[in-house]
Every structure is written in structure tokens, then in C-alpha cells.
Design an enzyme around this catalytic site. Structure first.
Site, PDB file in Angstrom:
ATOM      1  N   HIS C  70       9.429 -20.504   3.148  1.00 26.84           N
ATOM      2  CA  HIS C  70      10.879 -20.261   3.138  1.00 26.84           C
ATOM      3  C   HIS C  70      11.593 -21.289   2.277  1.00 26.84           C
ATOM      4  O   HIS C  70      11.173 -22.441   2.204  1.00 26.84           O
ATOM      5  CB  HIS C  70      11.431 -20.334   4.569  1.00 26.84           C
ATOM      6  CG  HIS C  70      11.070 -19.147   5.404  1.00 26.84           C
ATOM      7  ND1 HIS C  70       9.773 -18.910   5.842  1.00 26.84           N
ATOM      8  CD2 HIS C  70      11.808 -18.109   5.869  1.00 26.84           C
ATOM      9  CE1 HIS C  70       9.754 -17.787   6.550  1.00 26.84           C
ATOM     10  NE2 HIS C  70      10.966 -17.278   6.581  1.00 26.84           N
ATOM     11  N   SER C  86      17.223 -13.852   0.661  1.00 24.94           N
ATOM     12  CA  SER C  86      17.626 -15.223   0.991  1.00 24.94           C
ATOM     13  C   SER C  86      18.911 -15.593   0.274  1.00 24.94           C
ATOM     14  O   SER C  86      19.803 -16.234   0.837  1.00 24.94           O
ATOM     15  CB  SER C  86      16.526 -16.217   0.599  1.00 24.94           C
ATOM     16  OG  SER C  86      15.534 -16.261   1.600  1.00 24.94           O
ATOM     17  N   GLU C  89      21.847 -13.992   2.033  1.00 22.05           N
ATOM     18  CA  GLU C  89      22.096 -14.614   3.341  1.00 22.05           C
ATOM     19  C   GLU C  89      22.777 -15.971   3.174  1.00 22.05           C
ATOM     20  O   GLU C  89      23.751 -16.280   3.867  1.00 22.05           O
ATOM     21  CB  GLU C  89      20.772 -14.752   4.100  1.00 22.05           C
ATOM     22  CG  GLU C  89      20.230 -13.410   4.589  1.00 22.05           C
ATOM     23  CD  GLU C  89      18.705 -13.383   4.788  1.00 22.05           C
ATOM     24  OE1 GLU C  89      18.172 -12.301   5.091  1.00 22.05           O
ATOM     25  OE2 GLU C  89      18.066 -14.447   4.636  1.00 22.05           O
ATOM     26  N   GLN C  90      22.253 -16.771   2.271  1.00 20.79           N
ATOM     27  CA  GLN C  90      22.831 -18.101   2.093  1.00 20.79           C
ATOM     28  C   GLN C  90      24.262 -18.007   1.561  1.00 20.79           C
ATOM     29  O   GLN C  90      25.144 -18.783   1.944  1.00 20.79           O
ATOM     30  CB  GLN C  90      21.951 -18.940   1.154  1.00 20.79           C
ATOM     31  CG  GLN C  90      20.556 -19.211   1.750  1.00 20.79           C
ATOM     32  CD  GLN C  90      19.934 -20.501   1.226  1.00 20.79           C
ATOM     33  OE1 GLN C  90      20.639 -21.405   0.796  1.00 20.79           O
ATOM     34  NE2 GLN C  90      18.605 -20.587   1.293  1.00 20.79           N
ATOM     35  N   PHE C 121      14.026 -26.272   7.340  1.00 21.55           N
ATOM     36  CA  PHE C 121      14.868 -25.798   8.436  1.00 21.55           C
ATOM     37  C   PHE C 121      15.216 -24.323   8.220  1.00 21.55           C
ATOM     38  O   PHE C 121      15.749 -23.947   7.175  1.00 21.55           O
ATOM     39  CB  PHE C 121      16.148 -26.631   8.498  1.00 21.55           C
ATOM     40  CG  PHE C 121      17.104 -26.185   9.552  1.00 21.55           C
ATOM     41  CD1 PHE C 121      16.846 -26.427  10.900  1.00 21.55           C
ATOM     42  CD2 PHE C 121      18.260 -25.491   9.218  1.00 21.55           C
ATOM     43  CE1 PHE C 121      17.726 -26.010  11.886  1.00 21.55           C
ATOM     44  CE2 PHE C 121      19.151 -25.070  10.203  1.00 21.55           C
ATOM     45  CZ  PHE C 121      18.876 -25.331  11.537  1.00 21.55           C
TER      46      PHE C 121
END
Lengths: 289, 289, 289, 289
Positions: C70, C86, C89-90, C121
Site C-alpha cells: 500500500h 488510491s 481516495e486520498q 499506515f
């Protein structure tokens, strides 16, 4: 066990002081060694926090070694000669009276747990049923080693705390008060009669206070000045009489004629403020802050 | 009083039928006269609703006359020879054992009430304390005459209903069930052990059911098929054992080790579905629909 | 992204099927490889459960390797070319718009976390604020490695689930219903008007249903038959009008003129039964079962 | 209407003072006549209580006469020239915009009510819907004359209070505070971010405060010192961010990402302490004391 006062404990010679508190932690005098020099302690809460802090400050090997110093929860352990505190605790949970089948079941669960975590299953068992012990063991058996290490230490917090209370009277900072809010009339539940009962395990219950809530719906501190003990208390509110006074007819007030809230006092140096939100057909109980 | 079944009541000769139900309404046989012709009644609820409907259908003069047929709640009234039902009800509230001071207080309040409303103060007093009687009287004394007339009739509903239950067994439609919702895990409170207790006034309590909630958090109907009685029941939930199984440590689950919900069954032909919303540090109890 | 139906997904050639679902798990096609052979799936819930089951069945090395696949939550990561999912989403969490100070703060926290756990994380950040990301990271940084591994995988459950919903329409098993209980009158909150609103992130809200509760206090399923979406909904109850109808005067009903319960639908294949316990001066909202 | 301060009101010449407050009571200057001599009033609450006390002290004939001085809630009444206050109130409820059918329905209900009670139907209609007016009228039409007289006077309390607030700024004793209790962790809901919004009728909402709860779970008084207004406020709590900080995973905290409690401030001289009991899957809101 006759309990000494905190003042007496603070005034004991150092070796006598440590003799009193060493048994709090099973076969681990290092946890409490040297605490005499930190006196006076203003409360049992403060004394206990210092000891627990040392335990958590140990490294993982130290923690594992400490946990391995505990006996199994098992009839066999009781025969093998364990500390008097452990003996009393296991007996209060009925471990000594298990029939052969249940004992075998418990031993098998213990053995599997020990194999997985390399320390025995530890639970604060005072007045807990064997069923609860087995349920907790089953659940905790699937935890990760790191999580279970923490879980076991949290139980040690309870065990050592109760052992401290067996030996020393708590500071007189605790007490119980209550506050009733009437959510039908959106205001205080004033003039409501109630009682506070102490419900010891085993023996009979006793009424320890009678009160009428004041204009703000509150009843002031009961069992203050050192009278509060660890254990179960029950608050009883005479709701039917209160509602009759509010003009609610018998038909409408009939669902909950009285409301009883049973709660456990773990730390009698704390204040327990128990709130009840009351309507004709529902109530909510919680601990306030 | 030995109770007959509803089937027996429905099958009695008309005059015997009316002899059974006439005492439900104090000195007012007209309320129940002719009800025999409307049989069979499927439930006590239906029979009672018909009688109450007649009472409310009377004109204001009829209602006042009916209410004036009731005795005062007073030790003096008990000496003067009132109906057996009234006698038993007043005794259950301790009216017969009042000391002179309290009796005088009650009589003074009664006299003032009677002067204002022209009918005696009526309250369903079975197992009610004298303090509650006085509180209710004080409150109701300030009501408007129209509001108070209604209030008195609502109490008559309760009185006559309880008298009916003294004489005839209810239909077997009632029961008690429960549903526990765990608001920490946002789902059913499954696998939770509990007990149902019957708490009769005066005598000792008795456990009438033991249950474990199913996957949906429910315990199925208890005391169905006619076993439910009017009176007080208490639901007890073993919350500590449940939370231990959920992986909650002893420290975190310590506030409410058990939750008891005491509730009154006024009509044992109804179903009582008692719900509890449960979190570690609060719970809410209410009757569901 | 235009979404296909579950029927279409089930009927796709195997390679096309796996092309659709491979991006659910970041850089880890092995998690979904071969799922085509297990078709048809009756629901997205079933499909997702199978994939997640594989993830949990991997050994610890496999899980760590998976988590290390990730990207960091970081503006720098966004520049370095990460997967489109990703990236989106970010961006929804505002990572791309951070000022230099906040970006440095986030990067420092990420680096410390990575040093401790050896994987970046991971948090389901869709529509989450940067403040929440930092708070969660701070808290989780102190967890044990074993506990944190589980925590990260639970976040992956959410991330992959939302990515699945981006691509395929859920089965039409979900819906929203409600039940209002009036705890003043100890019965159903019947005849209460309300509305259901959809509250999408960013854009404006829209009313998706209007209802009046039935005799039992319930409103039947709304948004059934596939109309329910993942996201935020709000139930609005017109309490003042209801209480006016119950004969409560304006003064007494004035505290909560309307009650709004906002809740999140994570899985639109589930049914959401939202209950409200209502009294004049308090209310309780929860999800029923 | 520009509002004057309480200090200004207290300092006005007696006739000017009474000119300000006479319109509070519809066509009934006697209710407020002579109040100038009782100045200074420390609060609008005190001033209003004195006026209301006079109204309740009138005999039944006086009360009926007073109520008969009110206009009907009717489009026809609006044409006939009623007081400016009544006009504005009825318009806010949409009485002026009724279509012919609804107007006829309302007039028929009004006429029936008037025939029964001999005074027009009175309701505090500011911002109330016509549906609510009709529901309330239907319910109250079956009340006893005595009960309905009281009900009408309670509405007059609201109407006159709102008219007073239209004219004079309240004393600066009011405010809003909150307290969040976390019933999962059995302690304060500390460090929880929230906002307070003002929701005026008609126009858009505005954020009036932002807060973070302190260690005890409280947010101190907001809108003190005279900034509180009569009307609707909404408290919004960022529950998802709080739970993320408590270590609750996204899956477990997903039901109520935010909690909004909307409440009405009727008397801005009062303090509103709004409490929320919070668990992962349920919450309870109420006004504390």
C-alpha cells in the site's frame, strides 16, 4: 481479615509496610519493594497506581515471568499449596467444589491456554461463576499474544486492587449520589423517594440509606466519610408514588412502579454519581461525571 | 378467592354470571346488568371494556351518582361496613392500621376533597402506601371538576379490572418476552443468560424462568398459555458474564454486573415485550411493541 | 465510474471478471485470483467475504507483504504514481491539497509508524478529514504489532468494500425502515410524519421519502429494490406536530420540535431499521435487529 | 421590529412602557395595566410572570371574556382587520395563503370549536404548519370545557412571551452548554469536536460556535451575555473522528458518523445544558438540570 487504616499503613516500619503489600502481587515482591520510601500515600488509589506502573514498566520478559508466577485456576492447584489470597479467590468462584467432569473441562482449557501463551490463564475470579471463567477463557484463547499479555495484566490490576482493599481501609473520599431527570416534564425528578441498598455476595442485603430527591432532582452524597465499601449497591426509586404526585393516573404509571439500579463499586475511594432518566414507559441508567 | 375460568363464566346461568361481576363496580349493579346476554366473551379485556363503556356513556349526573356510591378511604369507613372488596383493598394499603394522627390527616384531606368535588376521593389503592394516597389526593385536589371526574373514572377502571381478575382466570393470550440490543457492538445481545422472577407483594419472590438470548438477542415467550399473572415481575440479565464473553476486561465491565428490570403486569391477557439497550456504562429499559 | 450489475459481473468471461475485481486489493491480484470459478455470487457481500477470507488465511509474512504493497497517505505518494483508486481516495480526504506544514507533519507521522510496524499506515480515508487521519495514526502508533496488524486489515476490509461498490451495483436486498416508540404514552409513536434524506458528501441533500408511521409506530421499507446506496442518510421526525396531536401544549412540547437521526450506510445490501424512543424531553436513537 | 433593551424599557415613562407591553395580550390592556409601577424588572421572565399571574387570577368569566377577544385562525379574520401581531403570526403559519378548500375546512373546524367552548380556538401558531393547527384543534375539540380553558391560557402564555421577545431584548442570563458522556468507556466524552448552529425559520443556517469538549466531556457556555435568541439551534458532534481517536476501527464506528441534536430555545434568558449519552450504536439526547 481485620483491616488497618491508611494512616496506620503509612506509619508502619518499612519492613512491616512491605509485608502488608507484598502479597498483592502473586509471588512477586519486586513489584512493591521499596514503596515504603515513597510514603505517605494519600490514597490506596495512589499507592496501587505506583505499583501497577512498575509492573507495566517491566520489559516483556519480566512481564511473562511475572504472569508465570500465578497458579492455574484449578482444583489441582488448590491442593498443591498456593498463596492464601489465591486460595480464597478461587474458592469464592467455586473452583474447589467442581465435579470431576467440570474440573477436567477447566484443566483442558487451561492447558491449551498455557500452551499458546506460555503463562496460565489469569482472571479476577472473586465471586465470578465457573461459566464466566470458561466463557472468558474461550474468548481470550483466540487473542494475539500481545493483546492477551495486556489483557492478563489488566486482570492483575483488579486482583491486586481487591487484595489491597482486603488489608487496608480506603481513604474517605468516596460516596454515592444520584440525580433523577424527568424526561416527560423535561425537568428534575424532584421529591422522589428512594433507598440505597448494599448487596453483599452470599449474605443478605441491607438498606444503607433512605432519601428524597431535592428540587434539582438530586440526592446528596450517601456513604461518604469512609462508609463506602467495594461491592454491589442497589439504588431503588419509588417511581409509582412520584408519578401519582405528578398527576399521572394509575393506568398510565403502571409499567415501572419502582426502578432498581444495581451497580458495582470497584474503587470505594471514587465517587459514584448514578443518574436515571425517567419517563412513564422507559428509563435509562448511567454513571455521571 | 378461588378463581373460575372464563369458559365457566361464559357458561353460567345469567343470574349467576351477573352475581359474579356485579361487585366489580361499587354499589352499582346497573353497570353490569344485562351483560350476560352479550356472552360469550373472548377475554376479560373484552368483558371489562363493555362494562367501562357503559360507565362512560352515562350522563354527568349518572357518573357523579356512581362515584358517590364509593366509600371514603378511611379507618372509619372500614368500621361502618363497606363491601368486602373495598375492605380488602383498603387493608392492603394499610388504612386499617393507621395511627390516630395519620387517620385524622387522611380524614381531613378526604373531607376537603369531598367538599370540592361532591364525591369521595377514589384511588386504586391495592398495595399502595398511605404516603402515595396523600400525595395523589393533594395533587388531584387542585384539578378542575371536569378533569377530576375523568381521573376518578380512570381509577375505577383499575379497581374494577383488579376485582375481575380476583374472580376469573384471564384468557391465555399473555406472556413475557425480552430482547437485548448491544449498543457497543451495534447488534443483538446474543447468548446472554437471564432469569425472570415473580415478585408478589408481601410473600417471597420466586424464579419463574431461566433463559439464554438467541442469536437475535431475543428470549421467546415465557409464562404463556395462561401462566402470566397480574403483579410485579423482574427480569435479570447476567451482564458481567456476557461482557466477559465479548472480551471486555473485568475493569471495563465492572459498572453494571447485572441489570434488573422490574415491571408491573396490569393486564395478564397482554403480551409484555421488554427491551434493554445495553452498553458498558449505561442501559435503557422499555416496553416494546 | 459506470457501475455494472451483479448479473453482468457473474456473466463476464473469467479474465474480464477478475479484471473488474483485482483493483479492490492494492497491488495484490492473488487475493481475488480464481474467484471467477466460484460464481455466481448472490451478493456483493458474499463475493467480498470470500476475498477477505483469503486475506485473513494468509500467514503473517503474507499479510505483512500485502500491507507493504500500500502507498503512504501523503502528497508525495500522490505524485509518485499510485493506483487510480488510491489516488481518488486520498484526494477525497484532501491529502493533495495539504500545505507544506501539514504535509511535513503527516510525513513525519507516517515515517515513525512505518519504522515501528514495517508497513505503511492504512486507513479507509474516503471523505475523512486530515485531522481524523492524524488522530487515528497517533492512537494506533502505540498499539502492539499484533493488534495493529489486525487493525490495518480491518481497514482494508472497508477500502476494498467501497472499491467494489464503485464498480458493481449491490443486490437489491437492502432498505431503510423506522419504528418510533412513545415512552410517555408507553406505546407506538403512530401517525408521526417524517422524511428520509440522502446526504451525499459534497453536493446538496435530497429528500428520498416521506412517510407517516402506522398504528404500530412503524414506517415500512424505504429505498428497497436496489435504491439504497452507500453513504449518509438522515431520518427526520416531525415531533412537534405529533405531540400537538397527542394533546401536549406548545409549552411542554417545545424542546425537540423535530428529531433528526443521521446514519451511515456502509453496506447497501443490508436492511437498516432505525428506532427512536421518544419522550417530551429526551430521545434515544439506535439501529434495531 | 427594532428591539429595545430591558434597561430602556425599565426607564421609559409609564405610559410609553405600557404602550410597549399592552399588545402582548390581544385586546386586553387590563392584563398589563399598572405594571409600570412595579419596575424595574430584572428579566423579561419576571415581567411576563407577573402579567400571566394576573390573567390566571381573573375569574372564569374574566378568562372567557379575555379568550373571546382573540381572532379566529382564518383567512377571513386576516381580511377583517386584526391586530398587527395576530396578522404576522397567522401569516407565518401560512393562513393567508390557504386555498379555498383548506380555508373552508379550517373555518368549519373553528366554528364547531367555538360552538362548543364559546371562545375561538387559540394556538401559538408562529411557524407552525396548518396541518399541525388542524391536528391540535381536532384533539382539543373533545376536551372538557375546564381542561380546554386551561389549555387555551397556556397557549396565551406562549403567544404573549414571543410578542414580548419581539419588542425587548432578553436579559443576558441565558446560554448553551453541552456535556458528552461516553457510555462505552463509562466516562466523559473528552476531546470531541462539535459545532453549534442557529437554524432560523425561513433563512439559511449559520454556525455560531465551534468547540472541543474538555476533560470532563463538557463545552462551556456558548452564546452567553445576551447572544442567545429564541429559536432553533442545532448541536453537531463529530463522532466518527472522536471514535477514531478512541481506537475504534472504521467498521465499528460507521453507524452514526455525526450526531445532530436540534432543539428549540423558547426562553433565551434560560440556560440550555444539552447532554448526549454516546455509544457506538446508540445515543440519547436530553436537557440537563
Amino acid at each position: 481479615m481485620t483491616r488497618i487504616t491508611l494512616a496506620t499503613l503509612n506509619a508502619l516500619p518499612a519492613d512491616a509496610f512491605e509485608a502488608v503489600i507484598a502479597p498483592l502481587f502473586e509471588n512477586a515482591p519486586w513489584v512493591t519493594a521499596g514503596l515504603a520510601a515513597m510514603r505517605p500515600f494519600a490514597s490506596l488509589t495512589a499507592l496501587h497506581a505506583v505499583a501497577i506502573g512498575r509492573l507495566y514498566a517491566a520489559d516483556d520478559a519480566g512481564k511473562h515471568s511475572f504472569l508465570r508466577g500465578h497458579p492455574m485456576l484449578s482444583p489441582a492447584a488448590l491442593l498443591r499449596g498456593i498463596t492464601a489470597d489465591s486460595m480464597a479467590e478461587q474458592r469464592s468462584a467455586g473452583i474447589d467444589g467442581l465435579n470431576a467432569g467440570d474440573a477436567a473441562k477447566l484443566d483442558a482449557a487451561n492447558t491449551a491456554y498455557l500452551a499458546r501463551f506460555s503463562f496460565p490463564f489469569i482472571l479476577a475470579v472473586r465471586d465470578v461463576s465457573v461459566a464466566t471463567i470458561l466463557t472468558a477463557m474461550q474468548r481470550r484463547s483466540t487473542a494475539s499474544p500481545a493483546a492477551e499479555l495486556l489483557e492478563a495484566l489488566r486482570e492483575v490490576e483488579v486482583i491486586s486492587w481487591l487484595r489491597l482493599l482486603d488489608r487496608v481501609l480506603p481513604a474517605s473520599t468516596g460516596g454515592i449520589s444520584t440525580h433523577v431527570l424527568d424526561t416527560v416534564r423535561t425537568g428534575p425528578g424532584a421529591g422522589l423517594e428512594g433507598e440505597l441498598w448494599h448487596i453483599p455476595s452470599g449474605a443478605g442485603s441491607s438498606r444503607v440509606a433512605h432519601f428524597v430527591t431535592d428540587k434539582s432532582g438530586r440526592a446528596a452524597t450517601m456513604l461518604g466519610d469512609g462508609a463506602l465499601m467495594a461491592g454491589i449497591y442497589e439504588l431503588r426509586l419509588e417511581v409509582a408514588a412520584y408519578l401519582a404526585g405528578m398527576g399521572v393516573s394509575t393506568l398510565d404509571r403502571s409499567l415501572f412502579p419502582s426502578v432498581s439500579v444495581r451497580f458495582a463499586v470497584m474503587n470505594p475511594e471514587e465517587h459514584f454519581h448514578v443518574l436515571v432518566l425517567l419517563s412513564n414507559g422507559a428509563y435509562t441508567a448511567y454513571r455521571g461525571r
